[in-house]
Design a protein around this motif. Structure first.
Motif, PDB file in Angstrom:
ATOM      1  N   ASN A   1       6.831   9.708   4.317  1.00 49.46           N
ATOM      2  CA  ASN A   1       5.589  10.145   4.975  1.00 49.46           C
ATOM      3  C   ASN A   1       4.418   9.188   4.814  1.00 49.46           C
ATOM      4  OD1 ASN A   1       6.616  12.550   6.096  1.00 49.46           O
ATOM      5  ND2 ASN A   1       6.401  13.589   4.131  1.00 49.46           N
ATOM      6  N   PHE A   2       4.697   7.878   4.758  1.00 51.25           N
ATOM      7  CA  PHE A   2       3.596   6.931   4.826  1.00 51.25           C
ATOM      8  C   PHE A   2       2.916   7.051   6.200  1.00 51.25           C
ATOM      9  CE2 PHE A   2       5.298   4.055   1.334  1.00 51.25           C
ATOM     10  CZ  PHE A   2       4.144   4.136   0.567  1.00 51.25           C
ATOM     11  N   PRO A   3       1.631   6.664   6.322  1.00 50.40           N
ATOM     12  CA  PRO A   3       0.966   6.703   7.628  1.00 50.40           C
ATOM     13  C   PRO A   3       1.673   5.812   8.642  1.00 50.40           C
ATOM     14  CG  PRO A   3      -0.620   6.365   5.867  1.00 50.40           C
ATOM     15  CD  PRO A   3       0.731   6.202   5.250  1.00 50.40           C
TER      16      PRO A   3
ATOM     17  N   ALA B   1     -13.825  21.618  13.816  1.00 47.42           N
ATOM     18  CA  ALA B   1     -14.896  21.174  12.925  1.00 47.42           C
ATOM     19  C   ALA B   1     -14.404  21.094  11.483  1.00 47.42           C
ATOM     20  CB  ALA B   1     -16.085  22.122  13.013  1.00 47.42           C
ATOM     21  N   VAL B   2     -15.004  20.184  10.690  1.00 52.00           N
ATOM     22  CA  VAL B   2     -14.774  20.108   9.255  1.00 52.00           C
ATOM     23  C   VAL B   2     -15.776  21.034   8.579  1.00 52.00           C
ATOM     24  CG1 VAL B   2     -14.782  18.611   7.235  1.00 52.00           C
ATOM     25  CG2 VAL B   2     -13.955  17.744   9.423  1.00 52.00           C
TER      26      VAL B   2
ATOM     27  N   ASN C   1      -5.804  15.448  11.185  1.00 49.81           N
ATOM     28  CA  ASN C   1      -4.760  14.951  12.091  1.00 49.81           C
ATOM     29  C   ASN C   1      -4.961  13.473  12.435  1.00 49.81           C
ATOM     30  OD1 ASN C   1      -3.203  17.363  12.418  1.00 49.81           O
ATOM     31  ND2 ASN C   1      -4.875  18.185  13.658  1.00 49.81           N
ATOM     32  N   ASP C   2      -5.325  12.683  11.400  1.00 46.66           N
ATOM     33  CA  ASP C   2      -5.525  11.243  11.542  1.00 46.66           C
ATOM     34  C   ASP C   2      -6.671  10.884  12.479  1.00 46.66           C
ATOM     35  OD1 ASP C   2      -3.507  10.476   9.768  1.00 46.66           O
ATOM     36  OD2 ASP C   2      -1.972  10.727  11.317  1.00 46.66           O
ATOM     37  N   GLY C   3      -7.599  11.819  12.680  1.00 47.82           N
ATOM     38  CA  GLY C   3      -8.773  11.514  13.491  1.00 47.82           C
ATOM     39  C   GLY C   3      -9.687  10.535  12.775  1.00 47.82           C
TER      40      GLY C   3
END
Length: 329
Positions: free
Chosen positions: A117-119, A51-52, A67-69
């Protein structure tokens, strides 16, 4: 998620007071209670991990790493971004995308950039860089991947940006393929058409492509495109200034009435097909002189000044000139 906790499996009316009760009912209730506690523990742990949260839970450290969700249909307000003042000030500097979307460099020498570390490919990565140029001798070298958006950037040539003045400049870099191809945006300076070579015949498609509708602004060169030079010895002495615009202060030697003198301006920016325009800026008796560029060659032009008055004049005339790039094909 749907909770597995089921309070309906527990008989709240058991045991029945005043009558003998089967011990199986106790065992069943205890079993269902224990099972529901297990479900509750699993689901609370799952929420803690996924959860956030607005604040850290008791005994934990706040970690809202998505985590890029994917988060969709979001309405944002009062959003800020992580800011990082990069410690390095010169040489090779790697900008870590994961460290913050707004970063700054204060230069103590020339800088050669790279990005990490670009997406992953398919996600857009955008980072803003503020760079304080403390000496115009310091340049900014971009990685080869920065290949889009460079046309028109002031001072840009072959992935190196040279700055005409000290100050703080901001650039934005974006990519959709994890940094294989990066687009640059110059955020606090207008694009300069004339200080960068436009080599494609399709860059300007019609005579009306460039025009100014402002009563006070026009088209031309910006700061850094010009320079000054002073003629030595005599009015026929050549001068050298490798700029596309500038001022020439002529020697104050005498020029006889009705006489004309010519000198060569050596200038590496001039091509044989270019148009060089020249005019009197100051230092001359009003209406006493004529001035023109009457010959153009690769790397130079000839400027002629005539005394139209009836007497000899000894004035250090200041000339303005501008090189208009042109082609014959």
């Amino acid at each position: 998620m749907t909770s597995q906790i089921n309070p309906n499996n527990i008989d709240g009316n058991y045991p029945v007071p005043g009558v003998p009760n089967n011990t199986q009912g106790f065992r069943s209730n205890f079993t269902e209670t224990a099972t529901n506690f297990q479900y509750a523990a699993q689901e609370i742990t799952d929420l803690q991990n996924k959860a956030v949260l607005k604040q850290a839970l008791a005994g934990t450290t706040l970690d809202n790493n998505m985590n890029d969700g994917l988060i969709s249909a979001v309405k944002l307000q009062d959003v800020s971004y992580t800011y990082l003042a990069v410690a390095a000030t010169s040489g090779s500097i790697a900008i870590d995308y994961a460290a913050g979307q707004f970063q700054s460099i204060t230069t103590s020498g020339s800088v050669s950039l790279s990005f990490t570390n670009f997406p992953v490919t398919g996600s857009a990565g955008i980072i803003r860089l503020s760079i304080a140029i403390t000496n115009t001798a310091y340049t900014l070298t971009l990685p080869a991947a920065v290949s889009l958006g460079t046309t028109g950037i002031q001072g840009y040539a072959a992935n190196v940006i040279t700055f005409a003045a000290t100050g703080t400049y901001q650039f934005e870099f974006s990519t959709v393929d994890s940094g294989t191809v990066i687009t640059i945006f110059d955020l606090n300076r207008p694009l300069s058409l004339f200080t960068n070579a436009i080599t494609s015949a399709s860059s300007i498609t019609s005579a009306s492509s460039i025009k100014s509708t402002s009563a006070t602004a026009g088209i031309g060169y910006g700061t850094g495109a010009g320079g000054t030079v002073t003629q030595a010895t005599s009015k026929s002495t050549g001068a050298t200034l490798d700029k596309v615009s500038g001022q020439i202060t002529m020697n104050a030697a005498a020029l006889a009435a009705a006489a004309e003198v010519s000198f060569t301006l050596t200038n590496s920016t001039i091509a044989a097909t270019d148009v060089v325009m020249v005019s009197i800026a100051s230092g001359a008796t009003a209406g006493a002189y004529s001035v023109q560029c009457d010959a153009t060659a690769a790397g130079s032009c000839r400027i002629s000044v005539g005394n139209r008055s009836t007497g000899s004049l000894s004035e250090a005339i200041v000339l303005n000139f501008v090189v208009i790039k042109a082609v014959a094909a």
